[in-house]
Write a protein that holds these residues in place. Structure first.
Motif, PDB file in Angstrom:
ATOM      1  N   LYS A 194       1.116  -1.593  -0.123  1.00  0.00           N
ATOM      2  CA  LYS A 194       0.023  -0.144   0.146  1.00  0.00           C
ATOM      3  C   LYS A 194       0.702   1.259   0.061  1.00  0.00           C
ATOM      4  O   LYS A 194      -0.029   2.577  -0.460  1.00  0.00           O
ATOM      5  CB  LYS A 194      -1.269  -0.325   0.961  1.00  0.00           C
ATOM      6  N   LEU A 195       1.869   1.231   0.444  1.00  0.00           N
ATOM      7  CA  LEU A 195       2.983   2.451   0.636  1.00  0.00           C
ATOM      8  C   LEU A 195       3.832   2.646  -0.912  1.00  0.00           C
ATOM      9  O   LEU A 195       3.822   3.625  -0.973  1.00  0.00           O
ATOM     10  CB  LEU A 195       4.513   2.060   1.224  1.00  0.00           C
ATOM     11  N   LYS A 196       3.371   2.011  -1.937  1.00  0.00           N
ATOM     12  CA  LYS A 196       3.229   2.470  -3.412  1.00  0.00           C
ATOM     13  C   LYS A 196       3.023   4.434  -3.355  1.00  0.00           C
ATOM     14  O   LYS A 196       3.724   4.404  -4.493  1.00  0.00           O
ATOM     15  CB  LYS A 196       3.096   1.655  -4.422  1.00  0.00           C
ATOM     16  N   ASP A 197       1.641   4.260  -3.291  1.00  0.00           N
ATOM     17  CA  ASP A 197       0.894   6.099  -3.465  1.00  0.00           C
ATOM     18  C   ASP A 197       1.604   6.637  -1.809  1.00  0.00           C
ATOM     19  O   ASP A 197       0.600   7.771  -1.736  1.00  0.00           O
ATOM     20  CB  ASP A 197      -0.389   5.309  -3.368  1.00  0.00           C
ATOM     21  N   ARG A 198       2.339   6.153  -1.094  1.00  0.00           N
ATOM     22  CA  ARG A 198       2.698   7.180   0.567  1.00  0.00           C
ATOM     23  C   ARG A 198       3.335   8.484  -0.305  1.00  0.00           C
ATOM     24  O   ARG A 198       3.850   8.542  -1.229  1.00  0.00           O
ATOM     25  CB  ARG A 198       2.710   6.231   1.503  1.00  0.00           C
ATOM     26  N   LYS A 199       3.116   9.429   0.370  1.00  0.00           N
ATOM     27  CA  LYS A 199       3.347  10.868  -0.083  1.00  0.00           C
ATOM     28  C   LYS A 199       4.674  11.714   1.259  1.00  0.00           C
ATOM     29  O   LYS A 199       4.108  10.341   2.252  1.00  0.00           O
ATOM     30  CB  LYS A 199       2.908  12.277  -0.693  1.00  0.00           C
ATOM     31  N   PRO A 200       5.412  12.240   0.684  1.00  0.00           N
ATOM     32  CA  PRO A 200       6.158  12.342   2.161  1.00  0.00           C
ATOM     33  C   PRO A 200       5.765  13.291   3.206  1.00  0.00           C
ATOM     34  O   PRO A 200       4.670  13.919   2.794  1.00  0.00           O
ATOM     35  CB  PRO A 200       7.371  13.644   1.709  1.00  0.00           C
ATOM     36  N   ALA A 201       5.325  12.665   4.491  1.00  0.00           N
ATOM     37  CA  ALA A 201       4.841  13.610   5.963  1.00  0.00           C
ATOM     38  C   ALA A 201       5.655  14.882   6.377  1.00  0.00           C
ATOM     39  O   ALA A 201       5.075  16.025   6.525  1.00  0.00           O
ATOM     40  CB  ALA A 201       4.720  12.313   7.098  1.00  0.00           C
ATOM     41  N   SER A 202       6.597  14.716   5.485  1.00  0.00           N
ATOM     42  CA  SER A 202       7.101  16.385   5.920  1.00  0.00           C
ATOM     43  C   SER A 202       7.661  17.400   4.906  1.00  0.00           C
ATOM     44  O   SER A 202       8.702  16.162   3.717  1.00  0.00           O
ATOM     45  CB  SER A 202       7.812  16.373   7.364  1.00  0.00           C
ATOM     46  N   PRO A 203       7.842  18.403   4.624  1.00  0.00           N
ATOM     47  CA  PRO A 203       8.894  18.892   3.546  1.00  0.00           C
ATOM     48  C   PRO A 203      10.123  17.897   3.922  1.00  0.00           C
ATOM     49  O   PRO A 203      11.256  18.134   2.916  1.00  0.00           O
ATOM     50  CB  PRO A 203       8.718  20.254   3.800  1.00  0.00           C
ATOM     51  N   HIS A 204      10.788  18.120   5.439  1.00  0.00           N
ATOM     52  CA  HIS A 204      11.673  17.289   5.792  1.00  0.00           C
ATOM     53  C   HIS A 204      12.524  16.271   5.403  1.00  0.00           C
ATOM     54  O   HIS A 204      13.291  15.645   5.695  1.00  0.00           O
ATOM     55  CB  HIS A 204      12.220  18.422   7.048  1.00  0.00           C
TER      56      HIS A 204
END
Length: 466
Positions: A61-71
Motif C-alpha cells: 500500500k505504500l507505493k502511493d505514500r507521500k512524504p509526511a513532511s517537507p523535511h
C-alpha cells in the motif's frame, strides 16, 4: 528428552537454572506460564504465516505514500518501516485479553515478581509476535510504566489508557546525534516555558518505533534549566503530530533500515500540562524507567539465545560433512556445550539480578542489573555468531533468520546504554570498597622500598592525562 516445541516451551519443566529459586515462585507463576505456552501453540504459531502475508499487503500500500513532511528524506518514502501493523495483530491482542494475558509487564496485572517475569520474558523474546499480542513490547512498556507511576490523571486518560489498550504506540526521544548521549547530562535539546506552553527544540535519532503510523506520542528528554547537574533535564509528552515535529528518515542497523527515526523538533509547542512530574525531574524518571527496561532486555535476549542454539541443534542433525553428521564432529559438540554453559551462566546472573530487584528495588540492584545487561547480549551475540558459522553460507542468507537475530542483539548492546556505561557502574560499586587486610596480604609489599629509601622524594603525579 528434547521437547518438539523447543527448550523453553516445555510444559513439563521450568529452566533448571530456576530450580534454586523455586521457593520464590508462586502458584500463579506456573499457571501463567502454562497459559502463555498454550496461547503460543494455539494462536501465535498458526497466525505467523498470516501475519507475514498481511505485512506484505500493508507494505504494498505504500507505493502511493507521500512524504509526511517537507523535511523527510524522499529516498525512504516507500520504505516498509512506514507500513501499518497487520490487522491480525489486533485480533491476537483481543485473544490475549480474553485469555487474561494482556499487559503482563505491569506487576499489578500479572501479579508476578521480577524473578517470576524473567522466564516469561524469555518466552516472549523467542516469540516476538506473542510479545506484541500481550502488549509487552519496548519502548511502550517503559513509557507505560512512566505514565503509570508519574502521569497526572489527565495524562493517563489521554495517553496511558490507549497505550494499555494497544490502540496506539509510543516512542522515547532521548539520544542525539551531535553529543555523546551515553552521558545523559550532555543532552542538549531544550524545553523552555512560554506562558501556558513549553517550547521544544532539539535533534534526536535512533528513536525506536517512531516511524510506524501507530506511534502517537513521544516521551521527550530535554534541558529545562537549573543549576544542579542532575536537575537540569525534564521529560515531557510530545504528540507525534504536533506542529514542528519532523521525522527526517528511518535509520539503519548494519545497513538495513529499521524503525528507528531521526527527528527534528523545531519550536514545537505543547501545553504546560504535558510536563511529567515537574521541571528538573527527568533523570529521576529516567532511572526509574531504565531499571526495569534493562533487565527485560536481558530476559528476552536469553530467549533469543535459546533460539540460536535450537537452530544449531537442528542444523547439525541434518547435515553431513567429511563422512559423518555434523553432530558427530568434536568441534561442533564443543560449540554446543559451550553455548549451553554460556546460556546457563547468563540465565543464573539474570535471575540473581531479578531477585535483587525483588528484594531491594531496582535502584539498589543496579550493579547486578548492569552485570546482566552487559553479559546477556554478549553471550547471545556469541552464540548467534557460532550458529552462523555452523550454518555456513545459509546462515547469512535471506532464508535464515540468524542474521536478523544478530542485528537485533548487537543493537541491544547499545540500547538503554552501551556496555562501557554498565561496566563503569559495576566498577564504581566495587571501588567504593577501600583497601582491606586481605587485599594487602595477597597483593604483597616490597619491604626493600622502605629499607633503601630511594623513593622518599618521589611525589606521585595524579593529574589525569592521556
Amino acid at each position: 528428552m528434547s521437547h518438539p516445541m523447543g527448550y523453553i516451551l516445555d510444559l513439563e519443566r521450568i529452566p533448571p537454572e530456576l530450580e534454586p529459586f523455586k521457593d520464590r515462585l508462586s502458584p500463579n507463576f506456573y499457571e501463567v506460564r502454562l497459559r502463555i505456552i498454550d496461547f503460543i501453540k494455539q494462536d501465535i504459531l498458526p497466525a505467523m504465516p498470516v501475519y507475514g502475508q498481511q505485512y506484505r499487503e500493508e507494505v504494498a500500500k505504500l507505493k502511493d505514500r507521500k512524504p509526511a513532511s517537507p523535511h523527510e528524506d524522499p529516498a525512504y518514502t516507500h520504505h516498509p518501516v512506514w507500513a501499518a501493523s497487520p490487522p491480525i495483530a489486533a485480533t491476537l491482542r483481543q485473544k490475549a485479553q480474553e485469555r487474561g494475558l494482556y499487559n503482563f509487564f505491569l506487576p499489578e496485572v500479572g501479579n508476578l515478581g521480577v524473578l517470576e517475569y524473567a522466564p516469561i520474558c524469555e518466552i516472549l523474546g523467542a516469540f516476538g509476535l506473542c510479545n506484541v499480542a500481550m502488549n509487552c513490547t519496548a519502548p511502550d512498556t517503559g513509557n507505560m510504566e512512566v505514565l503509570e507511576k508519574y502521569g497526572t490523571p489527565e495524562q493517563k486518560k489521554q495517553w496511558l489508557e490507549p497505550l494499555l489498550a494497544g490502540t496506539i504506540r509510543s516512542a522515547y526521544a532521548m539520544t542525539e546525534p551531535g553529543v555523546a548521549s551515553s552521558d545523559a547530562t550532555n543532552i542538549s535539546a531544550t524545553i523552555q516555558r512560554d506562558g501556558d506552553e513549553y517550547v521544544i527544540n532539539g535533534h534526536k535519532w535512533y528513536i525506536s518505533g517512531a516511524c510506524r503510523p501507530e506511534c502517537k506520542v513521544f516521551i521527550f528528554l530535554g534541558r529545562s534549566g537549573g543549576d544542579a547537574t542532575h536537575k537540569q533535564h525534564s521529560m515531557i509528552l510530545v504528540p507525534r503530530d504536533a506542529k514542528g515535529v519532523h521525522i527526517i528518515r528511518p535509520l539503519g542497523l548494519f545497513g538495513h533500515i529499521h524503525d528507528h527515526a531521526e527527528i527534528v523538533f523545531d519550536n514545537v509547542r505543547v501545553p504546560v500540562g504535558n510536563m511529567l512530574l515537574g521541571e528538573g525531574r527527568g533523570f529521576e524518571i529516567a532511572q526509574s524507567r531504565l531499571g526495569p527496561s534493562r533487565i527485560h532486555h536481558c530476559m528476552r535476549t536469553i530467549g533469543t539465545a535459546e533460539q540460536a542454539l535450537d537452530a544449531i541443534i537442528h542444523r547439525v542433525h541434518k547435515r553431513v560433512a567429511f563422512g559423518k553428521a555434523l553432530a558427530n564432529h568434536a568441534t561442533i559438540r564443543q560449540s554446543i556445550a559451550e553455548a549451553r554453559m554460556e546460556i546457563t551462566k547468563s540465565r543464573l546472573l539474570c535471575y540473581l539480578a531479578a531477585v535483587q530487584a525483588d528484594e531491594h528495588g531496582f535502584k539498589d540492584a543496579k550493579s547486578f542489573i548492569a552485570m546482566t545487561k552487559v553479559d546477556a547480549p554478549r553471550m547471545c551475540q556469541k552464540i548467534i555468531d557460532e550458529a552462523i558459522q555452523i550454518h555456513g553460507a545459509h546462515g547469512v542468507s535471506q532464508d535464515s533468520r540468524l542474521t536478523d537475530l544478530y542485528h537485533h542483539v548487537r543493537h541491544v548492546r547499545l540500547a538503554s546504554g552501551p556496555d562501557i556505561v554498565h561496566l563503569n557502574t559495576i566498577a564504581k560499586e566495587e571501588l567504593k570498597r577501600k583497601s582491606s587486610v586481605m587485599g594487602e596480604m595477597v597483593s604483597g609489599i616490597n619491604k626493600n622500598i622502605d629499607k633503601f629509601g630511594k623513593f622518599v622524594n618521589v611525589v606521585p603525579d595524579t593529574r589525569a592525562r592521556l
